[in-house]
Design a protein around this motif. Structure first.
Motif, PDB file in Angstrom:
ATOM      1  N   GLY A 248       0.752  -1.350   0.156  1.00  0.00           N
ATOM      2  CA  GLY A 248       0.048   0.091  -0.019  1.00  0.00           C
ATOM      3  C   GLY A 248       0.746   1.143  -0.071  1.00  0.00           C
ATOM      4  N   PRO A 249       0.046   2.406  -0.448  1.00  0.00           N
ATOM      5  CA  PRO A 249       0.926   3.547  -0.434  1.00  0.00           C
ATOM      6  C   PRO A 249       1.643   4.082   1.056  1.00  0.00           C
ATOM      7  CG  PRO A 249      -1.335   4.125  -0.716  1.00  0.00           C
ATOM      8  CD  PRO A 249      -1.127   2.800  -0.769  1.00  0.00           C
ATOM      9  N   SER A 250       0.878   3.802   2.091  1.00  0.00           N
ATOM     10  CA  SER A 250       1.529   4.235   3.314  1.00  0.00           C
ATOM     11  C   SER A 250       2.213   3.181   4.058  1.00  0.00           C
ATOM     12  CB  SER A 250       0.237   4.635   4.227  1.00  0.00           C
ATOM     13  OG  SER A 250      -0.504   3.711   4.544  1.00  0.00           O
ATOM     14  N   ASN A 251       2.140   1.781   3.695  1.00  0.00           N
ATOM     15  CA  ASN A 251       2.795   0.828   4.382  1.00  0.00           C
ATOM     16  C   ASN A 251       3.731   0.243   3.746  1.00  0.00           C
ATOM     17  OD1 ASN A 251       0.566  -0.341   2.981  1.00  0.00           O
ATOM     18  ND2 ASN A 251       1.051  -2.318   4.151  1.00  0.00           N
ATOM     19  N   ARG A 252       3.675   0.326   2.371  1.00  0.00           N
ATOM     20  CA  ARG A 252       4.741  -0.453   1.665  1.00  0.00           C
ATOM     21  C   ARG A 252       5.377  -1.605   2.122  1.00  0.00           C
ATOM     22  NH1 ARG A 252       9.539   3.466   0.536  1.00  0.00           N
ATOM     23  NH2 ARG A 252       8.526   4.663  -1.264  1.00  0.00           N
TER      24      ARG A 252
ATOM     25  N   VAL B 307      -8.247   8.345   0.922  1.00  0.00           N
ATOM     26  CA  VAL B 307      -9.317   7.440   0.976  1.00  0.00           C
ATOM     27  C   VAL B 307      -8.955   6.190   0.183  1.00  0.00           C
ATOM     28  CG1 VAL B 307     -11.965   7.397   0.234  1.00  0.00           C
ATOM     29  CG2 VAL B 307     -10.968   9.750   0.634  1.00  0.00           C
ATOM     30  N   GLN B 308      -9.121   5.319   1.103  1.00  0.00           N
ATOM     31  CA  GLN B 308      -8.904   3.667   0.621  1.00  0.00           C
ATOM     32  C   GLN B 308     -10.234   2.611   0.832  1.00  0.00           C
ATOM     33  OE1 GLN B 308      -4.146   3.170   1.080  1.00  0.00           O
ATOM     34  NE2 GLN B 308      -5.201   3.392   3.038  1.00  0.00           N
ATOM     35  N   ARG B 309     -10.358   1.745  -0.046  1.00  0.00           N
ATOM     36  CA  ARG B 309     -11.333   0.925  -0.071  1.00  0.00           C
ATOM     37  C   ARG B 309     -11.348   0.040   1.371  1.00  0.00           C
ATOM     38  NH1 ARG B 309     -15.198  -0.721  -1.223  1.00  0.00           N
ATOM     39  NH2 ARG B 309     -15.289  -2.093  -2.971  1.00  0.00           N
ATOM     40  N   VAL B 310     -12.443  -0.537   1.798  1.00  0.00           N
ATOM     41  CA  VAL B 310     -12.493  -1.530   2.967  1.00  0.00           C
ATOM     42  C   VAL B 310     -13.660  -2.531   2.124  1.00  0.00           C
ATOM     43  CG1 VAL B 310     -14.105  -2.126   4.847  1.00  0.00           C
ATOM     44  CG2 VAL B 310     -12.601   0.186   4.772  1.00  0.00           C
ATOM     45  N   ARG B 311     -13.146  -3.859   1.976  1.00  0.00           N
ATOM     46  CA  ARG B 311     -13.985  -4.672   1.199  1.00  0.00           C
ATOM     47  C   ARG B 311     -14.537  -5.716   2.039  1.00  0.00           C
ATOM     48  NH1 ARG B 311      -9.887  -3.227  -2.208  1.00  0.00           N
ATOM     49  NH2 ARG B 311     -10.469  -2.031  -3.923  1.00  0.00           N
ATOM     50  N   LYS B 312     -15.724  -6.127   1.679  1.00  0.00           N
ATOM     51  CA  LYS B 312     -16.623  -7.207   2.441  1.00  0.00           C
ATOM     52  C   LYS B 312     -15.691  -8.701   2.359  1.00  0.00           C
ATOM     53  CE  LYS B 312     -20.945  -9.451   3.193  1.00  0.00           C
ATOM     54  NZ  LYS B 312     -22.513  -9.207   2.895  1.00  0.00           N
ATOM     55  N   GLY B 358     -14.496  13.863  -7.002  1.00  0.00           N
ATOM     56  CA  GLY B 358     -13.876  13.171  -8.110  1.00  0.00           C
ATOM     57  C   GLY B 358     -13.623  11.537  -7.356  1.00  0.00           C
ATOM     58  N   ILE B 359     -14.248  11.468  -6.208  1.00  0.00           N
ATOM     59  CA  ILE B 359     -13.812  10.173  -5.418  1.00  0.00           C
ATOM     60  C   ILE B 359     -15.250   9.183  -5.607  1.00  0.00           C
ATOM     61  CG2 ILE B 359     -13.439   8.825  -3.350  1.00  0.00           C
ATOM     62  CD1 ILE B 359     -12.087  11.455  -2.392  1.00  0.00           C
ATOM     63  N   SER B 360     -14.859   7.907  -6.179  1.00  0.00           N
ATOM     64  CA  SER B 360     -16.191   6.994  -6.283  1.00  0.00           C
ATOM     65  C   SER B 360     -15.308   5.670  -6.076  1.00  0.00           C
ATOM     66  CB  SER B 360     -16.911   6.937  -7.719  1.00  0.00           C
ATOM     67  OG  SER B 360     -15.714   6.517  -8.577  1.00  0.00           O
ATOM     68  N   HIS B 361     -16.206   4.629  -5.594  1.00  0.00           N
ATOM     69  CA  HIS B 361     -15.653   3.317  -5.457  1.00  0.00           C
ATOM     70  C   HIS B 361     -15.215   2.745  -6.526  1.00  0.00           C
ATOM     71  CE1 HIS B 361     -17.889   1.962  -1.599  1.00  0.00           C
ATOM     72  NE2 HIS B 361     -17.266   3.174  -1.456  1.00  0.00           N
ATOM     73  N   GLU B 362     -15.902   3.149  -7.740  1.00  0.00           N
ATOM     74  CA  GLU B 362     -15.380   2.580  -9.194  1.00  0.00           C
ATOM     75  C   GLU B 362     -14.121   3.108  -9.669  1.00  0.00           C
ATOM     76  OE1 GLU B 362     -18.175   3.875 -12.160  1.00  0.00           O
ATOM     77  OE2 GLU B 362     -17.078   2.843 -13.654  1.00  0.00           O
ATOM     78  N   ARG B 363     -13.912   4.337  -9.061  1.00  0.00           N
ATOM     79  CA  ARG B 363     -12.574   4.859  -9.452  1.00  0.00           C
ATOM     80  C   ARG B 363     -11.454   4.381  -8.701  1.00  0.00           C
ATOM     81  NH1 ARG B 363     -10.449  11.219  -9.578  1.00  0.00           N
ATOM     82  NH2 ARG B 363      -8.549  10.644 -10.724  1.00  0.00           N
ATOM     83  N   LEU B 364     -11.864   4.181  -7.352  1.00  0.00           N
ATOM     84  CA  LEU B 364     -10.768   3.562  -6.252  1.00  0.00           C
ATOM     85  C   LEU B 364     -10.362   2.323  -6.602  1.00  0.00           C
ATOM     86  CD1 LEU B 364     -12.586   4.947  -2.990  1.00  0.00           C
ATOM     87  CD2 LEU B 364     -10.181   5.543  -3.884  1.00  0.00           C
ATOM     88  N   ASP B 365     -11.310   1.499  -7.350  1.00  0.00           N
ATOM     89  CA  ASP B 365     -11.077  -0.035  -7.860  1.00  0.00           C
ATOM     90  C   ASP B 365     -10.306   0.103  -9.088  1.00  0.00           C
ATOM     91  OD1 ASP B 365     -12.214  -0.771  -5.452  1.00  0.00           O
ATOM     92  OD2 ASP B 365     -14.101  -1.348  -6.271  1.00  0.00           O
ATOM     93  N   SER B 366     -10.247   1.236  -9.849  1.00  0.00           N
ATOM     94  CA  SER B 366      -9.868   1.274 -11.202  1.00  0.00           C
ATOM     95  C   SER B 366      -8.214   1.019 -11.337  1.00  0.00           C
ATOM     96  CB  SER B 366     -10.246   2.416 -11.910  1.00  0.00           C
ATOM     97  OG  SER B 366      -9.388   3.336 -11.293  1.00  0.00           O
ATOM     98  N   GLU B 368      -6.579   2.756 -13.027  1.00  0.00           N
ATOM     99  CA  GLU B 368      -5.964   4.274 -12.989  1.00  0.00           C
ATOM    100  C   GLU B 368      -5.444   4.611 -11.557  1.00  0.00           C
ATOM    101  OE1 GLU B 368      -9.029   7.362 -12.741  1.00  0.00           O
ATOM    102  OE2 GLU B 368      -7.199   8.470 -11.847  1.00  0.00           O
ATOM    103  N   VAL B 369      -6.029   4.213 -10.489  1.00  0.00           N
ATOM    104  CA  VAL B 369      -5.883   4.867  -9.131  1.00  0.00           C
ATOM    105  C   VAL B 369      -4.729   3.488  -8.792  1.00  0.00           C
ATOM    106  CG1 VAL B 369      -6.516   4.617  -6.731  1.00  0.00           C
ATOM    107  CG2 VAL B 369      -8.012   6.015  -8.566  1.00  0.00           C
ATOM    108  N   GLY B 370      -5.048   2.190  -9.227  1.00  0.00           N
ATOM    109  CA  GLY B 370      -3.942   1.165  -8.909  1.00  0.00           C
ATOM    110  C   GLY B 370      -3.803   0.880  -7.510  1.00  0.00           C
ATOM    111  N   GLY B 371      -4.789   0.927  -6.602  1.00  0.00           N
ATOM    112  CA  GLY B 371      -4.621   0.634  -5.265  1.00  0.00           C
ATOM    113  C   GLY B 371      -3.919   1.701  -4.266  1.00  0.00           C
ATOM    114  N   LYS B 372      -3.921   2.767  -4.820  1.00  0.00           N
ATOM    115  CA  LYS B 372      -3.118   3.672  -3.995  1.00  0.00           C
ATOM    116  C   LYS B 372      -4.168   4.709  -3.442  1.00  0.00           C
ATOM    117  CE  LYS B 372       0.947   2.621  -5.418  1.00  0.00           C
ATOM    118  NZ  LYS B 372       1.362   1.372  -4.681  1.00  0.00           N
ATOM    119  N   GLY B 373      -5.499   4.628  -3.362  1.00  0.00           N
ATOM    120  CA  GLY B 373      -6.369   5.521  -2.838  1.00  0.00           C
ATOM    121  C   GLY B 373      -6.415   7.034  -3.558  1.00  0.00           C
ATOM    122  N   LEU B 374      -7.035   7.613  -3.299  1.00  0.00           N
ATOM    123  CA  LEU B 374      -7.091   9.078  -3.618  1.00  0.00           C
ATOM    124  C   LEU B 374      -7.214  10.059  -2.343  1.00  0.00           C
ATOM    125  CD1 LEU B 374      -9.754   8.698  -6.485  1.00  0.00           C
ATOM    126  CD2 LEU B 374      -7.650   9.598  -6.829  1.00  0.00           C
ATOM    127  N   GLN B 375      -6.248  11.011  -2.447  1.00  0.00           N
ATOM    128  CA  GLN B 375      -6.114  11.948  -1.366  1.00  0.00           C
ATOM    129  C   GLN B 375      -6.858  13.340  -1.932  1.00  0.00           C
ATOM    130  OE1 GLN B 375      -1.626  11.337  -1.461  1.00  0.00           O
ATOM    131  NE2 GLN B 375      -2.047  11.974   0.735  1.00  0.00           N
TER     132      GLN B 375
END
Ligand code: SF4
Ligand code: SF4
Ligand code: SF4
Ligand code: FES
Lengths: 349, 557
Positions: A248-252, B307-312, B358-366, B368-375
């Motif tokens: 992850g970006p913060s935990n690397r 902002v990062q995803r939490v998944r079930k 500009g934040i949505s789950h769809e974008r966070l999972d895309s 483009e964001v590559g698992g880096k979240g959006l600040q």
């Protein structure tokens, strides 16, 4: 930029790149054992040996800087033979009992032995004592190939410096200073060394409860502190059985003891409340109730209080551990249904 | 945080760590601070305790608890005296410098040394080291905010950074390390009386009108809201009659436990949405079973505004998503709230919150964001997010030097209560430990209340390491176990606030910071004595009985 050709694929990489990095750009996989990303190469296992045209000796790809015009071969007969030799030597010091090993199926050493056709190497070592003292993981020196990934992780990634190579009898093993038990050292039990281990030498105790092919991995965010570490939870039969750090970006790729070992037992313990409970104010006892009954009671009580005293007599507090979506809806409920701005969270505690 | 964890730990030459012990409270940040030191960055630790990182520090200023503002003003005094200020930055980007400069003139290192119990030369050294560094972030934590002058403390941090131009660029900034996983998000999402989402002010009629339109209700008639800590007073005064608590445990985590219990008992109706029978849930009229992060989709915002995803991952039979619970209550109270998925809720948040547009789950999972979240601020679907704030310009236009003066803590020791108690966290637990304490191995490592006391003080009281002691304040008495060392200074004791068998919150008064209403956890005057006889201590309520339905449900696991 320099040009390097790897197994016939020519790529441009930055000056100072290693052969391994260039190979990655070319999409060629070179096997490694001791190599640890972001850390000065250890270059001790020699698993990553490759042949460069015009050079008499094989070189270790993880540490060898690529030069402009290098033509590299990663799969020649000579290379494969050398790698097999490396594996055979490692295996002669490695107790082969893969079926009872918790790492079975996710062991890099096992995979490589299979790939290079190394099998049934008799164990020539003397059995060494297992260190089972840490609450969360176990070190079995009989499975250790002394690749130092764990040591480099602890010294250069978590920077705790709890472990090193030490002598026990005539053999080197990994241990905290002066050969003391893991549990007595300054180790923080973060388990990052365990995740770095390519063999079954360092394994989480939890690994015994599942086989890796039985689990589904779900990427999520740690619920404890605001670092926001990313990890995969391993799910088996509707239960989380283990955690693996993600990059992850913060935990690397790092986690702490809370994220790795204390982030799921609570969710699936017997003390969870799973039925709405309504209290009898007379007796102080709760009784189990259905959802409809409980929600009707909540709504009618709040409505009644609102009618009598006004919305400002109601309040809704949100949990700063829950998700953004939950918190948004909680404050929305307080404002539109309770008709109150008395909404807050535990930011101040 | 104005910056990212990565840039302040990987691109910095000096790190100024104030009242923050990341190795225990935010361990993975702690690891990266240790990496920074290993890489050669210099560390300045400002903390009353001998925390582990202090051993790696170039300078450790062991401040007297509650004197952060004096310390910061002293630093700025040196910046000005020794010509270390960034004149250009001050002229172009800030206002209020003259007024603050006049204040800090009095805070000579000698005077500050006396207030803070530190060596004036160390203060000078620290000021030079920080000011002269090319890149130097300030990191701070609850040690700065949990005082009655916490707001001034926070302003003082940005005052220091602005004066030497260390804002708006990589490896710098003012970086509060937020405590709980989503406390950033809870504030961003408008769970505060005075703001809606994204800090849009309730006092601004245009904002109110916008939310009226979005939600289809009248909001103008709502009275100004009260903060949680004030609400507890209102409950006792009979002004607040009904309370819905979602997943909090104020009986354990809030100061002055007796006061909190009294408040909850005064209510006509208390609803708690919870995972467990917590100390707070015991006082509820209705408990609704909630869901943990493993049982839902959603997002958390970390301390970097990421902002990062939490998944079930799993499902616990019998429970409902908390958002559905809230929606069903809204429906029953006459507000037509459809049941939305978490992704749809995020879309609603984005539609009413410019900084989340500009934040949505769809974008966070895309990809483009590559698992880096959006600040956030992330103001449009093609906005990449904002890793570093205040680049080129402050959010409010010009950066304001807040004229902060040092005020002594309202808590002073007396003959009866001769020790200053500081509270904090340990590595293995989080807050009320309702979550961490359910991992047995964690409890084996760290399962009991303890109090750190200075060796000399312990000697005088006849206390040795491991002794049972009583700790008391005007608010109550608890039992705990002594850890004798030089970690705390003479006259100071330190206690974690996780453990139910001796929770420091019984002792802490609820005198609040004037602006943010933050309880003054960090400083409480207490008495410590060896437990030679049984004495009555503060006790939580007994576990209430639960009458099960006839049809016994099959055991879940
Ligand atoms: S314990 Fe694992 S990582 Fe450490 S040296 Fe042995 S094999 Fe390598
Ligand atoms: S668990 Fe963490 S601290 Fe302990 S030895 Fe491994 S890497 Fe080091
Ligand atoms: S793994 Fe540790 S450092 Fe990371 S978020 Fe969780 S508690 Fe915080
Ligand atoms: S991976 Fe290159 S020498 Fe070990």
């Amino acid at each position: 930029m320099i040009k390097v050709t790897i197994d016939g694929i020519t790529v441009e990489v930055e000056q100072g790149s290693t052969i391994l990095e260039a190979a990655k750009v070319a999409g060629v996989e070179i096997p490694t054992l001791c190599y640890l990303k972001d850390v000065t190469p250890e270059a001790s296992c020699r698993m990553c040996m490759v042949e460069i045209e015009g050079m008499p000796k094989l070189v270790t790809a993880c540490s060898f800087p690529a030069a402009d015009g290098n033509v590299v071969h990663t799969r020649t007969e000579r290379v494969v033979k050398a790698r097999r030799g490396v594996l055979e030597l490692l295996m002669s010091n490695h107790k082969t009992d893969c079926f009872s090993c918790p790492q079975n199926g996710m062991c890099k050493l096992q995979d490589l032995c299979f790939e290079y056709g190394v099998k049934d190497v008799p164990f020539e070592g003397v059995e060494k004592a297992i260190d089972d003292s840490n609450k969360f993981f176990t070190y079995d020196p009989n499975l250790c190939i002394l690749c130092h990934r764990c040591v480099n992780t602890c010294q250069k990634r978590t920077c705790r410096g709890s472990i090193d190579t030490t002598q026990r009898g005539f053999k080197s093993v990994i241990s905290p200073a002066f050969g003391m038990d893991w549990a007595d050292s300054n180790c923080e039990s973060c388990g990052n060394c365990v995740q770095a281990c390519p063999t079954g030498a360092l394994t989480m105790k939890k690994q015994k409860t599942y086989r890796h092919w039985d689990v589904e991995k779900v990427l999520t965010t740690c619920p404890h502190c605001a670092t926001g570490c990313q990890y995969y939870v391993y799910v088996k039969d509707n239960r989380v059985v283990d955690v693996e750090a993600a990059d992850g970006p913060s935990n690397r790729g790092l986690l702490c003891v809370k994220g790795r070992s204390a982030s799921f037992d609570f969710a699936q313990c017997d003390e969870r409340i799973t039925t709405p409970l309504i209290k009898d104010r007379e007796t102080g006892e709760f009784r189990e109730a259905g959802w409809d009954e409980a929600l009707d009671l909540v709504a009618s009580k709040f409505t009644e209080l609102k009618k009598t005293y006004g919305g400002q007599a109601l309040a809704g507090f949100a949990c700063s551990r829950s998700t953004n979506e939950d918190i948004y809806m909680l404050q929305k409920m307080t404002r539109v249904a309770f008709e109150s701005n008395n909404t807050d969270n535990c930011a101040r505690v | 945080m104005t910056n990212t964890i990565e840039d302040i730990t990987h691109d910095s030459d000096v790190i100024l760590l104030c009242g923050s012990n990341p190795e225990e409270a935010h361990p993975v940040i702690g690891m990266q601070v240790r990496q920074a030191v290993a890489r050669g960055a210099k560390l300045i630790v400002v903390d009353p305790r001998e925390i582990d990182l202090a051993k790696k520090a170039a300078i450790h200023l062991k401040l007297k608890p509650g004197t952060n503002v004096a310390f910061a003003n002293g630093m700025m005094n040196v910046f000005i005296e020794e010509g270390l200020i960034d004149k250009e930055f001050i002229a172009d980007r800030t206002e209020g410098f003259e007024e603050l400069a006049a204040i800090v003139k009095d805070y000579t290192p000698e005077k500050v040394g006396e207030i803070c119990h530190i060596d004036p030369e160390d203060l000078r050294e620290a000021a030079r080291l920080y000011a002269k560094a090319d890149r130097a972030p300030i990191m701070y934590c609850l040690g700065v905010t949990e005082h009655h002058t916490g707001t001034e403390g926070v302003m003082s941090m940005s005052n220091m950074a602005m004066m030497v131009g260390k804002l708006g660029k990589a490896g710098c900034g003012v970086n509060p390390i937020r405590g709980q996983n989503n406390v950033q998000g809870a504030c961003d999402m408008g769970a505060q009386p005075n703001v809606y989402t994204g800090y849009q002010k309730v006092a601004d009629p245009a904002v109110v009108e916008k939310f009226e339109k979005a939600w289809g209700v009248d909001l103008k008639h709502l009275q100004p809201g009260r903060m949680a800590t004030e609400c507890f007073h209102d409950m006792i005064d009979g002004k607040i009659k009904g309370l819905f608590i979602f997943g909090e445990d104020p009986v354990v985590t809030d100061p002055d436990t007796n006061h909190v219990i009294k408040a909850l008992k005064s209510l006509d109706f208390l609803v708690v949405d919870e995972l467990f029978m917590t100390e707070t849930a015991k006082y509820a009229d209705v408990i609704l079973p909630g869901r943990s992060y493993l049982e839902k989709e959603g997002t958390f915002s970390n301390t970097e505004r990421r902002v990062q995803r939490v998944r079930k991952a799993i499902e616990i039979p019998g429970t409902k998503p908390d958002t559905e619970i809230f929606s069903l209550i809204m429906q029953r109270m006459g507000y037509d709230q459809p049941i939305l998925t978490p992704a749809e809720i995020m879309d609603e948040i984005a539609s009413v919150t410019p900084s989340f547009a500009g934040i949505s789950h769809e974008r966070l999972d895309s990809p483009e964001v590559g698992g880096k979240g959006l600040q956030w601020p992330c103001t449009a679907k093609d906005h990449p997010g904002t890793p570093i704030m205040h680049v080129g310009k402050f959010a409010r236009g010009l950066g304001y030097f807040y004229p902060a003066k040092y005020q002594p803590s309202t808590q002073q020791v007396s003959e009866e209560y001769p020790f200053i108690m500081i509270t904090g966290r340990v590595l293995y637990h989080y807050n009320a430990c309702a979550m961490t304490a359910r991992t047995p191995e964690i409890n084996e490592l760290s399962g009991n209340s303890f109090i750190e006391i200075n060796t000399e003080d312990a000697q005088a009281l006849g206390i040795v390491d491991g002794d049972k002691v009583y700790v008391s304040s005007p608010h109550g008495r608890i039992a705990s176990w002594a850890r004798v060392s030089g970690k705390t200074s003479k006259g100071e004791v330190w206690m974690p606030f996780h453990f139910l068998d001796g929770n420091s919150n019984w002792l802490v008064g609820d005198h609040l910071d004037d602006f943010s209403k933050t309880p003054e956890y960090k400083v409480t005057a207490v008495q410590v004595e060896k437990a030679t006889e049984e004495k009555e201590c503060c006790q939580y309520m007994e576990v209430p009985n639960i009458v099960r339905k006839k049809k016994k449900m099959a055991k879940m696991f």
